[in-house]
Design a protein around this motif. Structure first.
Motif, short mmCIF file in Angstrom:
data_model
loop_
_atom_site.label_atom_id
_atom_site.label_comp_id
_atom_site.label_asym_id
_atom_site.label_seq_id
_atom_site.Cartn_x
_atom_site.Cartn_y
_atom_site.Cartn_z
N LEU A 68 1.90 11.59 -14.36
CA LEU A 68 3.14 11.53 -13.57
C LEU A 68 4.17 12.59 -13.95
O LEU A 68 4.89 13.10 -13.10
CB LEU A 68 3.79 10.14 -13.72
CG LEU A 68 3.16 8.98 -12.96
CD1 LEU A 68 3.85 7.68 -13.33
CD2 LEU A 68 3.25 9.20 -11.45
N ALA A 69 4.25 12.92 -15.24
CA ALA A 69 5.34 13.78 -15.72
C ALA A 69 5.43 15.14 -15.00
O ALA A 69 6.54 15.59 -14.70
CB ALA A 69 5.23 13.98 -17.23
N PRO A 70 4.30 15.82 -14.69
CA PRO A 70 4.44 17.11 -14.00
C PRO A 70 5.17 17.00 -12.67
O PRO A 70 5.95 17.89 -12.30
CB PRO A 70 2.98 17.56 -13.78
CG PRO A 70 2.19 16.83 -14.82
CD PRO A 70 2.88 15.52 -15.02
N GLY A 96 7.85 -2.24 -16.30
CA GLY A 96 8.95 -2.89 -15.60
C GLY A 96 8.40 -3.83 -14.55
O GLY A 96 7.21 -4.14 -14.55
N ASP A 97 9.26 -4.28 -13.63
CA ASP A 97 8.81 -5.22 -12.59
C ASP A 97 7.75 -4.59 -11.69
O ASP A 97 6.91 -5.26 -11.14
CB ASP A 97 10.01 -5.66 -11.73
CG ASP A 97 10.93 -6.58 -12.52
OD1 ASP A 97 10.47 -7.12 -13.54
OD2 ASP A 97 12.10 -6.72 -12.13
N GLU A 98 7.86 -3.25 -11.52
CA GLU A 98 6.80 -2.57 -10.78
C GLU A 98 6.55 -1.21 -11.42
O GLU A 98 7.28 -0.78 -12.30
CB GLU A 98 7.13 -2.45 -9.30
CG GLU A 98 8.39 -1.69 -8.98
CD GLU A 98 8.53 -1.48 -7.48
OE1 GLU A 98 8.77 -0.32 -7.10
OE2 GLU A 98 8.40 -2.43 -6.70
N LYS A 99 5.48 -0.54 -10.96
CA LYS A 99 5.05 0.68 -11.66
C LYS A 99 5.72 1.96 -11.20
O LYS A 99 5.50 3.01 -11.78
CB LYS A 99 3.53 0.82 -11.52
CG LYS A 99 2.77 -0.19 -12.36
CD LYS A 99 1.29 0.10 -12.32
CE LYS A 99 0.54 -0.92 -13.17
NZ LYS A 99 -0.91 -0.77 -13.01
N THR A 100 6.54 1.88 -10.15
CA THR A 100 7.20 3.10 -9.68
C THR A 100 8.17 3.60 -10.76
O THR A 100 8.98 2.83 -11.27
CB THR A 100 8.00 2.80 -8.39
OG1 THR A 100 7.13 2.13 -7.48
CG2 THR A 100 8.52 4.07 -7.76
N TRP A 107 0.80 -1.23 0.00
CA TRP A 107 0.00 0.00 0.00
C TRP A 107 0.83 1.28 0.00
O TRP A 107 0.47 2.28 -0.60
CB TRP A 107 -0.96 0.00 1.19
CG TRP A 107 -2.25 -0.69 0.84
CD1 TRP A 107 -2.72 -1.86 1.34
CD2 TRP A 107 -3.23 -0.24 -0.11
NE1 TRP A 107 -3.93 -2.19 0.75
CE2 TRP A 107 -4.26 -1.20 -0.14
CE3 TRP A 107 -3.33 0.86 -0.96
CZ2 TRP A 107 -5.38 -1.09 -0.96
CZ3 TRP A 107 -4.44 0.99 -1.78
CH2 TRP A 107 -5.45 0.02 -1.78
N GLU A 108 1.98 1.26 0.68
CA GLU A 108 2.77 2.49 0.79
C GLU A 108 3.19 3.01 -0.59
O GLU A 108 2.97 4.17 -0.93
CB GLU A 108 4.01 2.23 1.67
CG GLU A 108 4.70 3.54 2.06
CD GLU A 108 5.94 3.30 2.93
OE1 GLU A 108 6.82 4.19 2.92
OE2 GLU A 108 6.03 2.26 3.60
N LYS A 109 3.78 2.12 -1.40
CA LYS A 109 4.22 2.52 -2.75
C LYS A 109 3.04 2.86 -3.65
O LYS A 109 3.11 3.77 -4.46
CB LYS A 109 5.04 1.38 -3.39
CG LYS A 109 6.50 1.38 -2.99
CD LYS A 109 7.25 0.32 -3.77
CE LYS A 109 8.72 0.31 -3.42
NZ LYS A 109 9.44 -0.77 -4.11
N THR A 110 1.96 2.08 -3.51
CA THR A 110 0.78 2.32 -4.36
C THR A 110 0.20 3.69 -4.10
O THR A 110 -0.10 4.44 -5.03
CB THR A 110 -0.29 1.22 -4.11
OG1 THR A 110 0.29 -0.05 -4.42
CG2 THR A 110 -1.52 1.44 -4.97
N LEU A 111 0.05 4.04 -2.81
CA LEU A 111 -0.54 5.33 -2.47
C LEU A 111 0.37 6.50 -2.86
O LEU A 111 -0.09 7.56 -3.28
CB LEU A 111 -0.88 5.40 -0.98
CG LEU A 111 -2.03 4.47 -0.54
CD1 LEU A 111 -2.18 4.47 0.97
CD2 LEU A 111 -3.35 4.87 -1.20
N GLU A 112 1.66 6.27 -2.75
CA GLU A 112 2.64 7.28 -3.16
C GLU A 112 2.47 7.60 -4.65
O GLU A 112 2.49 8.75 -5.08
CB GLU A 112 4.05 6.71 -2.90
CG GLU A 112 5.13 7.75 -2.74
CD GLU A 112 6.46 7.06 -2.41
OE1 GLU A 112 7.38 7.21 -3.21
OE2 GLU A 112 6.55 6.35 -1.38
N LEU A 113 2.28 6.52 -5.43
CA LEU A 113 2.11 6.63 -6.88
C LEU A 113 0.79 7.31 -7.23
O LEU A 113 0.74 8.21 -8.08
CB LEU A 113 2.16 5.22 -7.48
CG LEU A 113 2.65 5.04 -8.91
CD1 LEU A 113 3.93 5.81 -9.17
CD2 LEU A 113 2.86 3.55 -9.20
#
Length: 368
Positions: free
Chosen positions: A356-358, A329-333, A78-84
């Protein structure tokens, strides 16, 4: 050979060179010039216009469908997902802060997801609870069964709505970003292929041919799916997204942006036309390519999806077909990091470059 006039101007040394003029390259240049107005920035692009995924996408202003967020949380936590999700959400807010809706055809007409099994609905409350701090809404995702009939999607069992999402015109957004770059005195070399790159203690030299190069203090790769020719070690897999667009349809009821199957299928209205893309999970291996082509297999598959799911009661003709290249890639980050003393990269946007780009541009500006 080049003249002294060319070498003193177009090919002179810069503070920063960015390779790639897609969304991440342009937003990175803008963020750098806003933070360091005195720095000279040159963007080198091998095509005559920005290509890759930026001008070849579906024009979605989205940050993740319910099933996509659930799948990401199961894979990355969840941490990485919410960050994204937060980065994407804030990126969309930034676009709207910089440009008026009518300048980029931005339409906050809602993001929807079609579901044909109820399992994801059991996660609805817990996902909404987690997203509350990001979107400010008690319910980011809600079940909207009444709209199934309104949009004539009767072959679908459930419909989830997200009021924070919408659509935009990718070409117009890129044009506005280019205008902003010119305003900030960012310079460009379009139609220019980068060859070899050499870094010394004092500078980076970017070779455009055997006898022509441009030097800079720092170099940033914003080459997304086309990064592997420069950075061999990064985990980046090109992912082609094929798209088709119908001829205008009289009395079209569909309005908004729609996802299906964890975002592998996506469709929307463009005025009274329907744009549909995706389906690469039907043929992953073939679609791991940087070739801008369409395949008979996937185009037929998409047409069938259009017939069965999107326009089950409507005759249609196809007006356009195209493809764009995303980076997975292996993950979406995304990979945003310093790779040597003078080189940086901002790549692998996992099909979410618009949103994401901005924010990625801001991250790079902080790094340099």
């Amino acid at each position: 050979m080049n003249s002294i006039w060319e070498l003193d101007t177009f090919y002179r040394k810069r503070d920063i060179i960015i390779i790639g003029s897609g969304f991440s390259g342009l937003w990175t240049a803008i963020s750098i010039k806003e933070k360091y107005p005195e720095k000279s920035v040159l963007i080198i692009e091998r095509n005559t216009i920005p290509l890759g995924a930026s001008t070849r996408n579906a024009g979605f202003a989205c940050f993740g469908s319910l099933t996509e967020v659930i799948a990401d949380s199961q894979k990355m936590g969840w941490e990485k997902t919410l960050e994204l999700v937060k980065m994407r959400f804030e990126g969309l807010q930034k676009i709207r802060k910089y440009f008026k809706n009518d300048e980029i055809d931005f339409d906050l007409n809602g993001g929807y997801e079609i579901l044909n099994n109820e399992e994801p609905l059991f996660h609805l409350d817990s996902v909404n609870e987690k997203l509350k701090a990001i979107t400010g809404l008690d319910q980011t995702y809600t079940l909207k069964q009444n709209k199934i009939h309104e949009f004539r999607l009767e072959k679908s069992e459930f419909l989830i709505e997200n009021p924070c999402e919408g659509s935009l015109h990718s070409g117009k957004l890129l044009q506005k970003l280019l205008e902003k770059c010119h305003e900030l005195k960012v310079e460009f070399l379009f139609g220019t292929e980068v060859g070899n790159i050499e870094e010394t203690a004092n500078e980076v030299e970017v070779y455009l041919s055997d006898d022509l190069s441009v030097k800079a203090d720092q170099l940033i790769y914003c080459t997304n799916a086309f990064t592997s020719s420069f950075l061999k070690k990064e985990n980046i897999v090109p992912a082609r997204g094929q798209i088709l667009l119908t001829e205008p349809i009289e009395g079209l009821k569909l309005k908004g942006t729609f996802h299906y199957d964890e975002g592998y299928y996506y469709f929307r209205n463009v005025g009274n036309q329907v744009l549909l893309g995706g389906g690469r999970n039907q043929d992953f291996k073939t679609e791991e390519t940087t070739a801008f082509e369409t395949t008979a297999f996937l185009q037929n598959h998409l047409e069938n999806f259009l017939k069965e799911v999107v326009l089950p009661y409507t005759d249609f003709k196809i007006a356009l077909r195209w493809s764009g290249i995303m980076a997975m890639g292996d993950e979406k980050t995304p990979i945003v990091k310093q790779i040597s003393e003078r080189q940086f990269c901002a790549v692998r946007l996992s099909g979410m470059g618009v949103a994401l780009a901005p924010k990625i541009g801001e991250m790079v500006a902080e790094m340099i």
